[in-house]
Design a protein around this motif. Structure first.
Motif, mmCIF file in Angstrom:
data_model
loop_
_atom_site.group_PDB
_atom_site.id
_atom_site.type_symbol
_atom_site.label_atom_id
_atom_site.label_comp_id
_atom_site.label_asym_id
_atom_site.label_seq_id
_atom_site.Cartn_x
_atom_site.Cartn_y
_atom_site.Cartn_z
ATOM 1 N N UNK A 1 44.960 10.441 70.319
ATOM 2 C CA UNK A 1 43.885 10.145 71.258
ATOM 3 C C UNK A 1 42.521 10.551 70.756
ATOM 4 N N UNK A 2 42.481 11.317 69.675
ATOM 5 C CA UNK A 2 41.227 11.721 69.047
ATOM 6 C C UNK A 2 40.995 10.852 67.810
ATOM 7 N N UNK A 3 39.733 10.645 67.450
ATOM 8 C CA UNK A 3 39.454 9.820 66.275
ATOM 9 C C UNK A 3 40.066 10.389 64.999
ATOM 10 N N UNK A 4 40.294 11.712 64.980
ATOM 11 C CA UNK A 4 40.843 12.349 63.781
ATOM 12 C C UNK A 4 42.269 11.920 63.487
ATOM 13 N N UNK A 5 42.963 11.287 64.471
ATOM 14 C CA UNK A 5 44.342 10.857 64.221
ATOM 15 C C UNK A 5 44.405 9.796 63.127
ATOM 16 N N UNK A 6 43.291 9.086 62.894
ATOM 17 C CA UNK A 6 43.267 8.044 61.862
ATOM 18 C C UNK A 6 43.557 8.622 60.486
ATOM 19 N N UNK A 7 43.245 9.901 60.293
ATOM 20 C CA UNK A 7 43.478 10.548 59.002
ATOM 21 C C UNK A 7 44.942 10.531 58.609
ATOM 22 N N UNK A 8 45.852 10.489 59.596
ATOM 23 C CA UNK A 8 47.284 10.608 59.335
ATOM 24 C C UNK A 8 48.006 9.255 59.369
ATOM 25 N N UNK A 9 47.255 8.174 59.579
ATOM 26 C CA UNK A 9 47.851 6.857 59.733
ATOM 27 C C UNK A 9 47.568 5.981 58.530
ATOM 28 N N UNK A 10 48.586 5.207 58.139
ATOM 29 C CA UNK A 10 48.408 4.181 57.125
ATOM 30 C C UNK A 10 47.526 3.081 57.715
ATOM 31 N N UNK A 11 46.761 2.445 56.883
ATOM 32 C CA UNK A 11 45.839 1.403 57.348
ATOM 33 C C UNK A 11 46.565 0.297 58.096
ATOM 34 N N UNK A 12 47.797 -0.022 57.680
ATOM 35 C CA UNK A 12 48.564 -1.114 58.282
ATOM 36 C C UNK A 12 49.667 -0.593 59.191
ATOM 37 N N UNK A 13 49.471 0.557 59.796
ATOM 38 C CA UNK A 13 50.483 1.158 60.659
ATOM 39 C C UNK A 13 50.877 0.199 61.776
ATOM 40 N N UNK A 14 52.152 0.229 62.161
ATOM 41 C CA UNK A 14 52.625 -0.564 63.293
ATOM 42 C C UNK A 14 53.301 0.360 64.291
ATOM 43 N N UNK A 15 52.866 0.278 65.540
ATOM 44 C CA UNK A 15 53.395 1.105 66.628
ATOM 45 C C UNK A 15 54.047 0.209 67.663
ATOM 46 N N UNK A 16 55.235 0.629 68.157
ATOM 47 C CA UNK A 16 55.908 -0.166 69.182
ATOM 48 C C UNK A 16 56.746 0.731 70.073
ATOM 49 N N UNK A 17 56.778 0.394 71.371
ATOM 50 C CA UNK A 17 57.685 1.052 72.309
ATOM 51 C C UNK A 17 59.009 0.302 72.318
ATOM 52 N N UNK A 18 60.103 1.014 72.065
ATOM 53 C CA UNK A 18 61.426 0.383 72.023
ATOM 54 C C UNK A 18 61.993 0.317 73.435
#
Length: 336
Positions: free
Chosen positions: A206-223
């Protein structure tokens, strides 16, 4: 016990829930913490406090009663296709899809749903187990099944009279096991670094700093499992889009949303983070937002590139579909 032995034990448990060899995998004093669902009217929350207390201290008997009842529910069998098994220390987490076939309650519908099961083992036996599943699916398709299982377990697995005509000698077939590639090293240092990244992502969500830990092409999904869930198909691809969506979710709770990590388990390139969330949204100040979820994070080159999230979308749906649309689609929240 080593990791491979513990994973083998878990595979035996998942292979067929109706065999005596399965029940022998549980310690005498094992406990079943239950289904991590938060929707108050979910059919699997029906049991009384006394029944829950008894279940938590005898998972072996709980599994045996459930297995006997399952034989009467699924005429076409019940199989599990495993997505991943993640083991660390004495904890094993199985992420899988259940194909339950038709039921005696509805012979025209086949059942498919996602599950995460967490096993804690000691000396080659399961001593504790909990499960993450989606009550949105259960509310639509599994109410009669939950009622049947509830009564059958009270009756030590015997079939309620209304269904006694069904055969009791069906055998559930074993699953087709499909594990993810274990291409990443098992080096302990690598695992520690992956856990640190996943925990940092959770802490900065929820903070902008989370981008530091994510791959540029990250994919998120709720199963999630059913079309009535507002979370179905709400996948997000891309670091910037996911960071923005997480920021909208946090802002809706006006600084009250907290995340507590319950457990973290890592193997190869996978890290499973179990969390509890608490907060109060300006959308629903009358209802506390309290839910539990499991995130399966896959890492590559020191960043998270895939997140599969398991949560109770029945609770989310009851809490506020408007919040879901705001987070995933960027719609404006109505003034309250």
């Amino acid at each position: 016990m080593n990791l491979e032995t513990n994973k083998k034990i878990v595979r035996v448990v998942l292979d067929d829930l109706t065999r005596e060899t399965t029940y022998r995998c549980f310690a005498d004093e094992s406990s079943f913490e239950g289904h991590m669902v938060d929707y108050e009217t979910s059919p699997i929350r029906k049991e009384s406090a006394e029944q829950r207390e008894a279940r938590q201290h005898d998972a072996r008997s709980e599994m045996r009663r459930a297995g006997k009842a399952l034989l009467h529910v699924y005429p076409d069998g019940n199989t599990r296709a495993i997505k991943s098994i993640t083991a660390e220390g004495d904890r094993v987490i199985a992420e899988y899809l259940v194909h339950a076939g038709r039921t005696v309650f509805d012979l025209d519908v086949e059942h498919n749903f996602h599950v995460v099961k967490v096993f804690e083992l000691s000396r080659g036996e399961v001593v504790r187990m909990r499960e993450y599943c989606d009550s949105a699916y259960l509310n639509v398709h599994a109410g009669p099944i939950a009622e049947f299982m509830h009564q059958a377990k009270l009756d030590d697995g015997d079939v309620p009279p209304a269904h006694s005509a069904w055969s009791s000698d069906w055998c559930l077939s074993g699953p087709e096991v499909r594990l993810e590639s274990d291409a990443i090293t098992r080096d302990v240092g690598w695992l520690a670094a992956n856990k640190e990244i996943a925990l940092a992502l959770s802490g900065s969500w929820g903070d902008e700093s989370m981008a530091e830990y994510l791959h540029e092409d990250v994919f998120f999904n709720n199963e999630v499992d059913i079309a009535v869930s507002p979370l179905l198909g709400k996948g997000i691809r891309g670091r910037d889009r996911l960071t923005a969506a997480a920021g909208r979710a946090t802002a809706a709770f006006e600084g009250t949303l907290t995340r507590t990590v319950r457990a973290v388990t890592a193997e190869n390139n996978r890290v499973v983070v179990e969390e509890e969330l608490h907060g109060t949204s300006r959308l629903r100040p009358d209802i506390p937002f309290t839910t539990r979820q499991a995130k399966v994070c896959l890492l590559r080159d020191g960043r998270v590139f895939r997140i599969r999230q398991y949560l109770d979308s029945g609770f989310v749906q009851a809490y506020s579909p408007e919040l879901v649309a705001h987070v995933f689609e960027g719609t404006e929240l109505a003034a309250r």
